[in-house]
Every structure is written in C-alpha cells, then in structure tokens.
Scaffold this active site. Structure first.
Site, mmCIF file in Angstrom:
data_model
loop_
_atom_site.group_PDB
_atom_site.id
_atom_site.type_symbol
_atom_site.label_atom_id
_atom_site.label_comp_id
_atom_site.label_asym_id
_atom_site.label_seq_id
_atom_site.Cartn_x
_atom_site.Cartn_y
_atom_site.Cartn_z
ATOM 1 N N LYS A 16 0.813 -1.214 0.000
ATOM 2 C CA LYS A 16 0.000 0.000 0.000
ATOM 3 C C LYS A 16 0.850 1.269 0.000
ATOM 4 C CE LYS A 16 -2.449 -0.645 3.780
ATOM 5 N NZ LYS A 16 -1.987 -1.941 4.287
ATOM 6 N N ARG A 91 -9.015 1.494 9.724
ATOM 7 C CA ARG A 91 -8.665 0.109 9.994
ATOM 8 C C ARG A 91 -9.756 -0.606 10.779
ATOM 9 N NH1 ARG A 91 -2.852 0.790 9.523
ATOM 10 N NH2 ARG A 91 -1.585 -0.939 10.063
ATOM 11 N N ARG A 173 0.112 -8.842 13.393
ATOM 12 C CA ARG A 173 -0.513 -7.760 12.614
ATOM 13 C C ARG A 173 -1.514 -8.335 11.615
ATOM 14 N NH1 ARG A 173 4.399 -4.802 10.107
ATOM 15 N NH2 ARG A 173 2.911 -3.259 9.362
HETATM 16 P P1 AMP Z 1 1.319 0.661 9.333
HETATM 17 O O1 AMP Z 1 2.631 1.271 8.992
HETATM 18 O O2 AMP Z 1 0.150 1.275 8.589
HETATM 19 O O3 AMP Z 1 1.290 -0.839 9.234
HETATM 20 O O4 AMP Z 1 1.035 1.016 10.877
HETATM 21 C C1 AMP Z 1 1.926 0.618 11.893
HETATM 22 C C2 AMP Z 1 1.205 0.556 13.228
HETATM 23 O O5 AMP Z 1 0.630 1.845 13.546
HETATM 24 C C3 AMP Z 1 0.027 -0.411 13.282
HETATM 25 O O6 AMP Z 1 0.435 -1.736 13.530
HETATM 26 C C4 AMP Z 1 -0.777 0.189 14.427
HETATM 27 O O7 AMP Z 1 -0.192 -0.093 15.687
HETATM 28 C C5 AMP Z 1 -0.626 1.681 14.195
HETATM 29 N N1 AMP Z 1 -1.683 2.208 13.296
HETATM 30 C C6 AMP Z 1 -1.510 2.785 12.069
HETATM 31 N N2 AMP Z 1 -2.687 3.144 11.527
HETATM 32 C C7 AMP Z 1 -3.647 2.794 12.427
HETATM 33 C C8 AMP Z 1 -5.061 2.868 12.438
HETATM 34 N N3 AMP Z 1 -5.758 3.391 11.412
HETATM 35 N N4 AMP Z 1 -5.706 2.412 13.542
HETATM 36 C C9 AMP Z 1 -5.041 1.888 14.586
HETATM 37 N N5 AMP Z 1 -3.715 1.756 14.623
HETATM 38 C C10 AMP Z 1 -3.009 2.196 13.559
#
Ligand code: AMP
Length: 220
Positions: A16, A91, A173
């Site tokens: 993404k 999310r 995750r």
């Molecule tokens: P990502 O880089 O998008 O995979 O995000 C890394 C981490 O940030 C995730 O594993 C969550 O802990 C937190 N995070 C990012 N976006 C969200 C969201 N929309 N809702 C909740 N936690 C988030």
C-alpha cells in the site's frame, strides 16, 4: 471530477505504501499514512508518541479515538482540499464511520483501492524489509536491496528492521488485520460505487503495480 479521498485497503505488507507514493505523485494529492504519522511521533517523543509506542511495538491497533483525531487534524490542512490518499486508515468499522462524516463535510468522493496478496508472500516480504533510521527510506532485501549491504544509499546509516516487521509481530498484525480490518472490505464494497480491486503479485515490479493501480483508480 470531484476531488477524491482514495482509501487503500489491504493487509500490512500488501504494498500500500509504495503504491500510495506513486498515486500521490501521479494525481498530485498528498499521501497520508497514519503509520508514518504515528512513527514520527514516537521518534520525536511527543505525548502522542509515548502513548502509542508499546501498542505499536506489539503489532496491535492504536485506539480509534486517537487515530481519528490524528486524521481529522491532517485532513483539515489546506493541501487535502484537492484530494488525499489514505494509507493505513481506516482500519476498523468505527474509524470508517467517523471518516464518512469527515469526508462528506470536506466534499471528497470516496474511492476504494483494495489490494489483495497471499499471506505467505507478505511474511516473506515484510521480513525482508529494512529502513533507514535517519531518512526513513525503505529497502527490501529481495526486491530493492541497498547498493551496499546493510547501509542506506542516501545517509550511509546502518539499516534497521522495524520492531513490527519481526516475524512473530507480522503474524500478529495479520491477525489484527483479519479481525478488525478485513470486515471493512464488505462495508465499503456494499456502499461505495468506485470500489476497485487489484492483485499485488509476488513477481510484479513496483512500476507494474503502480500502473495497474492508476488504471483502476481512473476508471469512472
Ligand atoms: P502501518 O505502517 O500502517 O502498518 O502502521 C503501523 C502501526 O501503527 C500499526 O500496527 C498500528 O499499531 C498503528 N496504526 C496505524 N494506523 C492505524 C489505524 N488506522 N488504527 C489503529 N492503529 C493504527
């Protein structure tokens, strides 16, 4: 064409972020990644950063209330008036419902790009991901290796593995994604006219993935 809020759906590691960067350059609209914003806060040691660090390191989701506030603040900035790409948000169904109201007020049309990828491909791909602690550049030992092993091309700094890219955390995750985020696919499929789906294959190049994403989004 009405300005769009392009929401990227798909499991962590589906590409993404990379696709979002290409789409952002192509459509000249900002790329908003909640993961990036939260990581910047952790790095800068802000109050928000301190609050979310442990949850992020465990591969769990930060509370809806916190992320909703972060996104609402970001979308209120003037550069988002001509459109925005949302990466990693919403999310949960709760986040999606709040976002619906925010986008209606901002007069942005919701467009969904859903990227599907096999989970074993994801585990391999994320496990090979490295990033530069100084400039944030992202490398991949399989598909985008740095020129010199273990070192950032730009900064010369030693590359690191994000805590949440360790294999056990990746699996957590993916469980969080299945339980909390996958239901969003049906939620949006039922209510958004421009719902597009692309497959993020293991053998396609980032350029090919970007081109098929652009074609999908441009479809009226
Ligand atoms: P990502 O880089 O998008 O995979 O995000 C890394 C981490 O940030 C995730 O594993 C969550 O802990 C937190 N995070 C990012 N976006 C969200 C969201 N929309 N809702 C909740 N936690 C988030």
């Amino acid at each position: 064409m009405k300005p769009i809020a392009l929401i990227l759906l798909g499991p962590p590691g589906s590409g993404k972020g990379t696709v979002a960067k290409s789409l952002s350059a192509h459509f000249a609209i900002p790329h908003v990644s909640t993961g990036d914003i939260l990581r910047e806060n952790v790095k800068a040691g802000t109050e928000l950063g301190k609050e979310v660090k442990a949850v992020m390191d465990a591969g769990k989701l930060v509370s809806d209330q916190l992320v909703n506030r972060v996104v609402e603040d970001r979308l209120a900035r003037p550069d988002c008036a001509k459109g925005v790409i949302l990466d990693g948000y919403p999310r949960t169904i709760e986040q999606a419902k709040v976002l619906d109201g925010v986008l209606a007020k901002a007069a942005l049309e919701t467009v969904i790009l859903y990227i599907t990828v096999d989970y074993e491909v994801i585990v391999r791909r994320l496990g090979a991901r490295r990033s530069c602690p100084v400039c944030g550049a992202v490398y991949n030992l399989i598909s985008k290796a740095p020129k010199k092993a273990g070192v950032c091309d730009v900064e010369g700094a030693e590359l690191i593995t994000r805590n949440d890219d360790k294999e056990d955390v990746i699996r957590k995750r993916l469980v969080a994604y299945d339980e909390q985020t996958q239901p969003l696919v049906d939620f949006y499929r039922a209510r958004v006219k421009r719902f597009r789906e692309v497959v993020g294959g293991e053998t396609t190049t980032p350029e090919e993935n970007a081109a098929s994403a652009i074609r999908a989004v441009e479809q009226e």
